[in-house]
Design a protein around this motif. Structure first.
Motif, mmCIF file in Angstrom:
data_model
loop_
_atom_site.group_PDB
_atom_site.id
_atom_site.type_symbol
_atom_site.label_atom_id
_atom_site.label_comp_id
_atom_site.label_asym_id
_atom_site.label_seq_id
_atom_site.Cartn_x
_atom_site.Cartn_y
_atom_site.Cartn_z
ATOM 1 N N ASN A 59 -4.011 -0.872 -14.393
ATOM 2 C CA ASN A 59 -4.713 -1.294 -13.767
ATOM 3 C C ASN A 59 -4.897 -0.392 -12.497
ATOM 4 N N PRO A 60 -5.611 -1.250 -11.601
ATOM 5 C CA PRO A 60 -7.512 -0.590 -11.360
ATOM 6 C C PRO A 60 -6.577 0.275 -10.213
ATOM 7 N N ALA A 61 -5.378 -0.511 -9.707
ATOM 8 C CA ALA A 61 -5.202 0.406 -8.252
ATOM 9 C C ALA A 61 -5.474 2.159 -8.547
ATOM 10 N N PRO A 62 -5.032 2.978 -7.514
ATOM 11 C CA PRO A 62 -5.257 4.624 -7.857
ATOM 12 C C PRO A 62 -3.707 4.817 -8.214
ATOM 13 N N SER A 63 -4.460 6.096 -9.597
ATOM 14 C CA SER A 63 -2.723 6.395 -10.392
ATOM 15 C C SER A 63 -1.681 6.430 -8.650
ATOM 16 N N ALA B 157 3.596 -3.450 -8.763
ATOM 17 C CA ALA B 157 4.645 -4.751 -8.646
ATOM 18 C C ALA B 157 6.048 -4.061 -8.661
ATOM 19 N N ILE B 158 6.710 -4.922 -8.113
ATOM 20 C CA ILE B 158 8.279 -4.136 -8.922
ATOM 21 C C ILE B 158 9.207 -5.294 -8.922
ATOM 22 N N LYS B 159 10.013 -5.145 -10.044
ATOM 23 C CA LYS B 159 11.225 -6.439 -10.855
ATOM 24 C C LYS B 159 12.376 -6.191 -10.338
ATOM 25 N N ASP C 165 0.538 -1.322 -0.486
ATOM 26 C CA ASP C 165 -0.271 -0.223 0.431
ATOM 27 C C ASP C 165 1.195 1.136 -0.166
ATOM 28 N N LEU C 166 1.892 1.140 -1.146
ATOM 29 C CA LEU C 166 2.712 1.964 -0.840
ATOM 30 C C LEU C 166 2.388 3.227 -2.029
ATOM 31 N N SER C 167 3.172 4.152 -2.177
ATOM 32 C CA SER C 167 2.624 5.153 -3.321
ATOM 33 C C SER C 167 3.885 4.690 -4.559
ATOM 34 N N ALA C 168 4.790 5.094 -5.189
ATOM 35 C CA ALA C 168 6.092 5.102 -6.357
ATOM 36 C C ALA C 168 6.321 5.744 -5.689
ATOM 37 N N SER C 169 6.444 6.991 -4.602
ATOM 38 C CA SER C 169 8.094 7.544 -3.772
ATOM 39 C C SER C 169 8.314 7.418 -3.351
ATOM 40 N N ALA C 170 7.574 6.511 -1.803
ATOM 41 C CA ALA C 170 7.528 5.694 -1.188
ATOM 42 C C ALA C 170 8.136 4.949 -1.331
ATOM 43 N N THR D 128 13.378 -2.174 -11.774
ATOM 44 C CA THR D 128 11.553 -1.833 -12.453
ATOM 45 C C THR D 128 10.275 -1.511 -11.082
ATOM 46 N N VAL D 129 10.387 -0.606 -10.643
ATOM 47 C CA VAL D 129 8.843 -0.034 -9.820
ATOM 48 C C VAL D 129 7.827 -0.337 -10.646
ATOM 49 N N TYR D 130 6.477 -1.201 -10.441
ATOM 50 C CA TYR D 130 5.312 -0.269 -11.953
ATOM 51 C C TYR D 130 4.511 0.026 -11.078
ATOM 52 N N VAL D 131 4.203 0.912 -11.965
ATOM 53 C CA VAL D 131 2.856 2.633 -10.597
ATOM 54 C C VAL D 131 1.683 2.133 -12.268
#
Length: 426
Positions: free
Chosen positions: A149-153, A158-160, A125-130, A179-182
């Motif tokens: 993705n259905p999550a909030p923008s 996900a991460i790779k 449950d973290l934002s990309a910046s977090a 890679t951080v998928y946002v």
């Protein structure tokens, strides 16, 4: 047939199939949630590209092993982890790795880490910046990739990375960029013309609600790319200014529903109503919300009611117009504010679902879906069943081809008084 595929693809397929069953079994039967999770799984599957090149397949060997390469920063096969969130909580950070024989080995170092790798906590449950901030604190570089993705923008989904994971966290190679998928910005599939037929406007009264309910409603709306109008109460704004700011910050209509919502008080006179509006404006200002030129108002109980006659109503409307407000009633409702009226044996969810179906059908019959005739749906914050209903309602309307409008773009007020009929209190 299955044996003809390489082991890594069989492992991946089995992992994904198991995770999908877990997702669907974890829905708890909540209406609309299964469809949402199925859509989410389709989106998440985009992360798993079977053509992803493998950089190397070396094992991590103990430091004193003569076969260990000189460079301790070994690269391994890419590993993908789904980040646990509201939208895939049942998955429990399900992961899928591109593994082949032999399975990669980790050798504990004296410091307790895996040899050559950095231990990073799990993400949820973290934002990309977090997420990028945590990675940076561990000396790991990252790049963002925006996906559907259905999550909030803006939420990391996900991460790779080069490495592996266990129950305690992730083990990443600091020499390889993560890679951080946002979840990308949501745009409505259709931006409707307010004069076009079959445009639905969703509205919520009496908020903001406590215990994170407002944010949950906003998350669902964001996942569908739909904007709504929130007619808020000043008292509720004072109680939860952060939730009030979220409504405005996410681009929804932030409307006035008086300060106190006490009928005898607010409808005592036009001056009394104006004092309520001024108190609401002050509460909004104190919460850090800037009201635009297009201000919105909804009478508690509607613009026609037993608390004032036509002459008083006209005076109140004139006052609101001078203060820059347009007024909106509704022509469809879930009756979530009168759950006590539901028949015995009927659940709250069934009652508000059926109420919506009945009133929406009646509204269509009255307007014929004519151009310029809005379909305005009334709901309330602070009702858990309304949060449960929203995904179903959105799927239902989208499936029938309706577009969603924003009252900011509607050209004029829309009230019962102007149409000469009485609606139930809301």
């Amino acid at each position: 047939m299955l044996r003809e595929f390489p082991l890594k693809y069989r492992l991946l397929t089995a992992a994904l199939a198991s995770a999908l069953l877990l997702l669907l079994s974890g829905c708890g039967g909540r209406p609309g949630q299964i469809a949402l999770l199925r859509q989410e799984w389709d989106d998440i599957m985009e992360f798993f590209d079977e053509q992803t090149p493998v950089e190397s397949r070396g094992s991590l060997l103990p430091a004193d092993d003569p076969d260990r390469p000189a460079d301790p920063a070994l690269t391994v096969q890419p590993h993908v982890e789904i980040i646990e969130s509201l939208y895939n909580s049942a998955a429990k950070a399900v992961s899928a790795a591109y593994l082949d024989d032999p399975v990669l080995l980790f050798a504990p170092s004296a410091a307790g880490n895996r040899a050559g790798y950095e231990a990073v906590p799990r993400f949820a449950d973290l934002s990309a910046s977090a997420v990028t901030g945590i990675l940076s604190a561990h000396g790991i570089e990252s790049e963002l990739r925006y996906v559907r993705n259905p999550a909030p923008s803006g939420e990391a989904v996900a991460i790779k990375f080069a490495g592996m994971s266990d129950e305690n966290g992730y083990y990443m190679n600091p020499a390889v960029t993560v890679t951080v998928y946002v979840s990308g910005r949501k745009e409505a599939a259709v931006q409707p013309d307010p004069e076009a037929p079959s445009v639905v406007y969703l509205t919520f009264d009496d908020g903001p609600a406590g215990e994170g309910e407002t944010e949950r409603l906003l998350d669902i709306l964001d996942s569908y790319g739909v904007k709504a109008a929130f007619f808020t109460m000043g008292l509720a704004i004072d109680r939860d200014p952060e939730a009030a700011r979220l409504i405005a910050d996410r681009g929804h209509v932030f409307g006035c529903h008086t300060y106190s919502h006490e009928y005898e008080k607010i409808y005592a006179s036009t001056d009394a109503l104006e004092e309520e509006v001024e108190a609401w404006e002050k509460a909004a200002s104190n919460a850090g919300i800037t009201l635009g030129e297009k201000k919105m108002f909804r009478f508690p109980g509607g613009s026609v009611g037993r608390y004032f006659d036509e002459t008083q109503q006209a005076g109140m409307r004139d006052m609101l117009e001078k203060r820059g407000y347009r007024v909106f009633d509704w022509n469809s409702a879930t009756n979530d504010a009168v759950l006590y009226l539901r028949p015995e044996g009927v659940s709250a969810f069934e009652y508000i679902r059926d109420s919506f179906e009945d009133t929406f059908a009646r509204s269509l019959a009255e307007t014929g879906g004519a151009a310029g005739e809005p379909l305005i749906v009334l709901m309330h914050e602070g009702v858990p069943e309304t949060v449960d209903l929203l995904p179903w309602l959105l799927d239902r309307l989208i499936g029938d081809g309706y577009a969603f409008g924003n009252l900011d773009n509607f050209p004029a007020s829309w009230t019962f008084a102007e149409r000469g009929y009485l609606e139930e209190d809301g």
